[in-house]
Write an enzyme that holds these catalytic residues in place. Structure first.
Site, PDB file in Angstrom:
ATOM      1  N   CYS A   1       0.775   1.907  12.805  1.00  0.00           N
ATOM      2  CA  CYS A   1       1.903   2.786  12.479  1.00  0.00           C
ATOM      3  C   CYS A   1       2.112   3.836  13.550  1.00  0.00           C
ATOM      4  CB  CYS A   1       1.645   3.499  11.163  1.00  0.00           C
ATOM      5  SG  CYS A   1       0.891   2.456   9.969  1.00  0.00           S
TER       6      CYS A   1
ATOM      7  N   ASN B   1      -8.830   3.160   8.036  1.00  0.00           N
ATOM      8  CA  ASN B   1      -8.251   2.004   8.740  1.00  0.00           C
ATOM      9  C   ASN B   1      -8.571   1.991  10.222  1.00  0.00           C
ATOM     10  OD1 ASN B   1      -6.452   4.261   7.997  1.00  0.00           O
ATOM     11  ND2 ASN B   1      -5.044   3.357   9.483  1.00  0.00           N
TER      12      ASN B   1
ATOM     13  N   GLN C   1      -7.943  -0.721   2.790  1.00  0.00           N
ATOM     14  CA  GLN C   1      -8.834  -1.357   3.774  1.00  0.00           C
ATOM     15  C   GLN C   1     -10.158  -1.817   3.154  1.00  0.00           C
ATOM     16  OE1 GLN C   1      -8.051  -2.251   6.758  1.00  0.00           O
ATOM     17  NE2 GLN C   1      -6.158  -1.097   7.067  1.00  0.00           N
TER      18      GLN C   1
ATOM     19  N   GLY D   1       0.804  -1.223   0.000  1.00  0.00           N
ATOM     20  CA  GLY D   1       0.000   0.000   0.000  1.00  0.00           C
ATOM     21  C   GLY D   1       0.835   1.271   0.000  1.00  0.00           C
ATOM     22  N   THR D   2       1.905   1.284   0.765  1.00  0.00           N
ATOM     23  CA  THR D   2       2.714   2.505   0.867  1.00  0.00           C
ATOM     24  C   THR D   2       3.328   2.861  -0.485  1.00  0.00           C
ATOM     25  OG1 THR D   2       3.156   2.037   3.185  1.00  0.00           O
ATOM     26  CG2 THR D   2       4.675   3.555   2.080  1.00  0.00           C
TER      27      THR D   2
ATOM     28  N   SER E   1      -3.308  -3.555  -0.940  1.00  0.00           N
ATOM     29  CA  SER E   1      -2.165  -4.194  -0.282  1.00  0.00           C
ATOM     30  C   SER E   1      -2.485  -5.651   0.029  1.00  0.00           C
ATOM     31  CB  SER E   1      -1.867  -3.437   1.016  1.00  0.00           C
ATOM     32  OG  SER E   1      -0.863  -4.094   1.741  1.00  0.00           O
ATOM     33  N   GLY E   2      -1.514  -6.534  -0.208  1.00  0.00           N
ATOM     34  CA  GLY E   2      -1.758  -7.967  -0.017  1.00  0.00           C
ATOM     35  C   GLY E   2      -1.979  -8.386   1.424  1.00  0.00           C
TER      36      GLY E   2
HETATM   37  N1  PLP Z   1      -3.301   2.790   3.434  1.00  0.00           N
HETATM   38  C1  PLP Z   1      -4.104   2.342   4.419  1.00  0.00           C
HETATM   39  C2  PLP Z   1      -5.509   2.849   4.526  1.00  0.00           C
HETATM   40  C3  PLP Z   1      -3.612   1.398   5.330  1.00  0.00           C
HETATM   41  O1  PLP Z   1      -4.417   0.968   6.312  1.00  0.00           O
HETATM   42  C4  PLP Z   1      -2.287   0.940   5.192  1.00  0.00           C
HETATM   43  C5  PLP Z   1      -1.725  -0.002   6.182  1.00  0.00           C
HETATM   44  O2  PLP Z   1      -2.154  -0.070   7.310  1.00  0.00           O
HETATM   45  C6  PLP Z   1      -1.505   1.434   4.143  1.00  0.00           C
HETATM   46  C7  PLP Z   1      -2.043   2.364   3.280  1.00  0.00           C
HETATM   47  C8  PLP Z   1      -0.099   0.977   3.943  1.00  0.00           C
HETATM   48  O3  PLP Z   1      -0.078  -0.325   3.375  1.00  0.00           O
HETATM   49  P1  PLP Z   1       1.222  -1.251   3.489  1.00  0.00           P
HETATM   50  O4  PLP Z   1       1.319  -1.687   4.909  1.00  0.00           O
HETATM   51  O5  PLP Z   1       0.945  -2.385   2.541  1.00  0.00           O
HETATM   52  O6  PLP Z   1       2.378  -0.444   3.044  1.00  0.00           O
END
Ligand code: PLP
Length: 402
Positions: free
Chosen positions: A326, A152, A180, A73-74, A200-201
């Protein structure tokens, strides 16, 4: 290592489905070829990547050619934002919300330092957006609107298609962080206003470090990672084949189970929530009263610390969370709950339970059994259990000035 826990922290990450592990293993041990190679050993691997891409596309209701594999996701959020801006270099305005994940918020903050104008839309007490505020912020100079599908922390779902219609009127690119939402809300990109979507997986029972983006055909896209021509020149680097195969399997299972699993999760979540509200005085659902994900509940317990509740739940082998994974670790209250304008004692006393298709009735029963006495015990020790009005008022003032 603790394995026999009641895992109710699925918005942080999920258990990898055994079928996904099984699907990926041969691509670690036997089929280790490079999918870009000309020989047939590589060709077999390339076929597996293609099949995984088809499965992810099916989950999103997209075309296979519109899917790009990423590391999660990031990366997807970073790549989407940068790509949208590079495609329209003359436009210097971005619209996002105050409650995005740091993978979007911190990129926007950096872009602000680089001279972009960023509008952070507010949310109301329920965590919901006001579309009039969005409409007022949109201009011909808006390059990008980046808004999450579902939050999230609270599970609040934004009216994405209504937002998209407004965005289209101003010719901006519409990016949606659906990390999410995918697997919990049916997706059909063919009928959608979304230009770029991030998933995101590890939120859908695939391993960590793999994800995907949907980029609608016709949307100009400049890659974040530059190097070889992989992913049709849209994301360089030798693909993580085992993880891609696992993501494909996870996507196939999410699609297969979506309807029945989300209905089940909603029923369990509603029972958990309703019983907690009945049994425990002075608590409230954050984000209640608007559309929410079926698996998430975020509850504020007045006069106690969320972290203390989590520690005592942990002693009962129950995993939940306060804020997002996070930002927990810091005792700063969640930026999402703060943006909702919640009072001090709710900000500090909130915890999130997030369910998945593996969650059982018995697990929910266990939480219902232990939580009331945990809250009672902590309130008995709480310095402001008697609703120390002046102390709370002071804290509210501090909060207002920060
Ligand atoms: N975006 C949202 C809404 C998320 O909840 C998260 C992870 O918690 C991310 C992005 C980041 O995803 P990743 O952990 O795969 O980098």
């Amino acid at each position: 290592m603790q394995k026999d826990c009641i895992y109710l922290d699925n918005n942080a990450t999920t258990k990898v489905d055994p079928a996904s592990v099984e699907a990926m293993m041969p691509y670690i041990t036997d089929y280790y070829g490079n999918p870009s190679s000309m020989h047939s050993f590589g060709g077999q691997v390339s076929k597996a990547v293609k099949e995984a891409r088809e499965k992810v596309a099916a989950l999103l209701g997209a075309n296979e050619s519109e899917i790009i594999f990423t590391s999660g996701g990031t990366e997807g959020d970073n790549a989407a934002i940068r790509a949208a801006l590079q495609a329209q270099p003359k436009k210097r305005h971005i619209i996002t919300t105050q409650v995005e994940h740091p993978a979007v918020l911190n990129v926007c903050k950096q872009l602000q330092h680089q001279g972009y104008e960023v509008t952070y839309l507010s949310v109301d007490k329920r965590g919901q957006l006001d579309l009039h505020e969005l409409e007022a912020a949109l201009t011909g100079n808006t390059a990008l609107v980046t808004i999450m599908y579902a939050n999230n922390e609270t599970g609040v779902v934004f009216p994405i298609e209504e937002i998209g219609k407004l965005v289209k009127e101003y010719g901006a690119i519409f990016h949606v962080d659906a990390v999410q939402a995918v697997g919990k809300i049916p997706m059909n990109m063919k009928d959608s206003t979304i230009d770029i979507l991030t998933m995101s997986g590890h939120k859908i029972h695939a391993p960590k470090g793999i994800g995907a983006m949907y980029v609608r055909r016709g949307v100009r896209f400049r890659p974040l990672l530059i190097g070889g021509g992989q992913e049709r020149g849209r994301r360089a680097g030798t693909p993580n084949v085992p993880a891609i195969v696992a993501l494909g399997k996870a996507a196939e299972l999410e699609l297969l189970h979506l309807e029945e699993a989300t209905a089940r999760e909603r029923k369990l979540r509603d029972r958990l929530e309703k019983t907690i509200l009945e049994l425990i005085p002075e608590c409230e659902v954050n984000g209640g009263g608007t559309q929410r994900l079926p698996n998430t509940t975020n509850i504020g317990f007045k006069y106690i610390e969320g972290e203390a509740i989590l520690l005592l739940l942990n002693q009962e082998k129950i995993c939940a969370s306060s804020g997002s994974a996070c930002s927990s670790g810091s005792l700063e209250p969640s930026h999402v709950l703060r943006a909702m304008g919640l009072p001090y004692t709710i900000l500090h006393g909130s915890i999130r339970f997030s369910l998945c298709r593996y969650t059982t009735e018995a697990e929910i029963d266990k939480v219902i059994e232990v939580l009331p006495s945990i809250v009672k015990r902590l309130r008995e020790m709480s310095p402001f259990k008697n609703d120390d009005a002046s102390w709370l008022q002071e804290q509210e003032q501090v909060l207002a000035h920060n």
